[in-house]
Design an enzyme around this catalytic site. Structure first.
Site, PDB file in Angstrom:
ATOM      1  N   SER A 175     -56.380  88.927  -4.100  1.00 41.09           N
ATOM      2  CA  SER A 175     -56.293  87.826  -5.069  1.00 41.09           C
ATOM      3  C   SER A 175     -57.583  87.029  -5.100  1.00 41.09           C
ATOM      4  O   SER A 175     -58.332  86.973  -4.109  1.00 41.09           O
ATOM      5  CB  SER A 175     -55.142  86.891  -4.695  1.00 41.09           C
ATOM      6  OG  SER A 175     -55.167  85.687  -5.447  1.00 41.09           O
ATOM      7  N   TYR A 188     -50.009  82.128   1.331  1.00 39.66           N
ATOM      8  CA  TYR A 188     -50.301  83.219   0.394  1.00 39.66           C
ATOM      9  C   TYR A 188     -51.777  83.614   0.452  1.00 39.66           C
ATOM     10  O   TYR A 188     -52.107  84.797   0.598  1.00 39.66           O
ATOM     11  CB  TYR A 188     -49.924  82.781  -1.015  1.00 39.66           C
ATOM     12  CG  TYR A 188     -50.300  83.751  -2.118  1.00 39.66           C
ATOM     13  CD1 TYR A 188     -49.502  84.851  -2.414  1.00 39.66           C
ATOM     14  CD2 TYR A 188     -51.453  83.544  -2.887  1.00 39.66           C
ATOM     15  CE1 TYR A 188     -49.834  85.730  -3.433  1.00 39.66           C
ATOM     16  CE2 TYR A 188     -51.796  84.419  -3.906  1.00 39.66           C
ATOM     17  CZ  TYR A 188     -50.983  85.508  -4.174  1.00 39.66           C
ATOM     18  OH  TYR A 188     -51.329  86.368  -5.197  1.00 39.66           O
TER      19      TYR A 188
END
Length: 284
Positions: A175, A188
């Site tokens: 990400s 995350y």
């Protein structure tokens, strides 16, 4: 507390149903296929919706047999399988929690038994839970996020390893948060850092066997992940507007990166990360 945690479906509506998302994400492939994955067998995790669906259908268009793995969104998964079959591909879905080793081993066995082997693994499944204060991240949430986002990649890569051969490929989903951080997604973004390190390390481990390992680091992409609990509701109207392009990306703008890294077009690339992120300039 146990070393494992159950899926946090009831806490924040994750993973979320794409069928209920408005506007609907754009997932259909935009160009004719060229047989770049002809006769290959691919596993796509998180394949029921979002980036996973777009990738699975694009792989099907390019000639692959596709197995999608998902948690519980059965309607979305059925639609993805139907879309793959509409491309002329063989496809089926497996509903399971990838956070446990035994389930990952079961996935690899089912795919290999049905299709006769495994050539491409796309580790795309993931979850996120926003928290403004690090003290609000529960032990259960921390364990669950790591289980889904990085443990599953280890377990499934281990499980498919006996089936991979020269020319096979693993493509992981990291990400943009790994590179620029995220104040509200501490757990995350930490898993995404682990995924990038895992990608680079596994690429070196498997290079001698002709197996390539790369990753894709999407920016803000319009999928069920954010509107169904992965982001505070008040932030959704401005989702993606802080990118240089001024908008969120669509799943079918990310899927070609996975295709490129899965096929022979990227035969001289391993340990690398592609960045479909709307224009953020990222180091690394």
């Amino acid at each position: 507390m146990s070393d494992t945690a159950e899926p946090m479906i009831h806490e924040d509506r994750l993973p979320g149903e794409e069928a209920k998302l408005s506007p609907q994400p754009k997932w259909k492939p935009r160009y004719p296929g060229a047989g770049r994955l002809k006769d290959k067998v691919a596993i796509v995790t998180g394949g029921d919706s979002g980036i996973g669906r777009a990738t699975a259908v694009l792989f099907a268009r390019e000639g692959a047999k596709v197995a999608i793995v998902y948690l519980c969104e059965h309607e979305d998964a059925e639609k993805t399988v139907e879309a793959c079959k509409a491309e002329g591909a063989e496809a089926f879905a497996i509903a399971t929690d990838l956070g446990t080793k035994s389930n990952c081993e079961d996935v690899a066995k089912k795919v290999a038994d049905r299709f006769g082997g495994i050539d491409v693994l796309v580790n795309n499944a993931g979850e996120q839970h926003p928290d403004k204060d690090i003290r609000d991240i529960s032990e259960e949430q921390l364990k669950r996020t790591f289980q889904t986002n990085i443990y599953s990649m280890f377990f499934l890569s281990q499980a498919v390893r006996p089936h991979l051969k020269k020319g096979s490929a693993i493509v992981n989903c990291t990400s943009v948060t790994m590179y620029k951080g995220s104040s509200d997604l501490l757990d995350y973004s930490s898993t995404k850092g682990a995924i990038t390190a895992f990608t680079r390390s596994l690429s070196q481990n498997l290079a001698k066997d002709g197996i390539r390992v790369n990753a894709v680091a999407p920016g803000p992409i319009w999928t069920p992940l954010n509107p169904f609990g992965g982001k505070p509701p008040e932030e959704i109207p401005d989702f993606g507007k802080d990118t240089p392009m001024g908008r969120p990306g669509q799943p079918n703008e990310v899927a070609p990166s996975f295709l490129f890294l899965a096929c022979e077009d990227s035969s001289y690339m391993t340990g690398q990360v592609l960045h479909p992120n709307g224009g953020y300039v990222i180091g690394g």
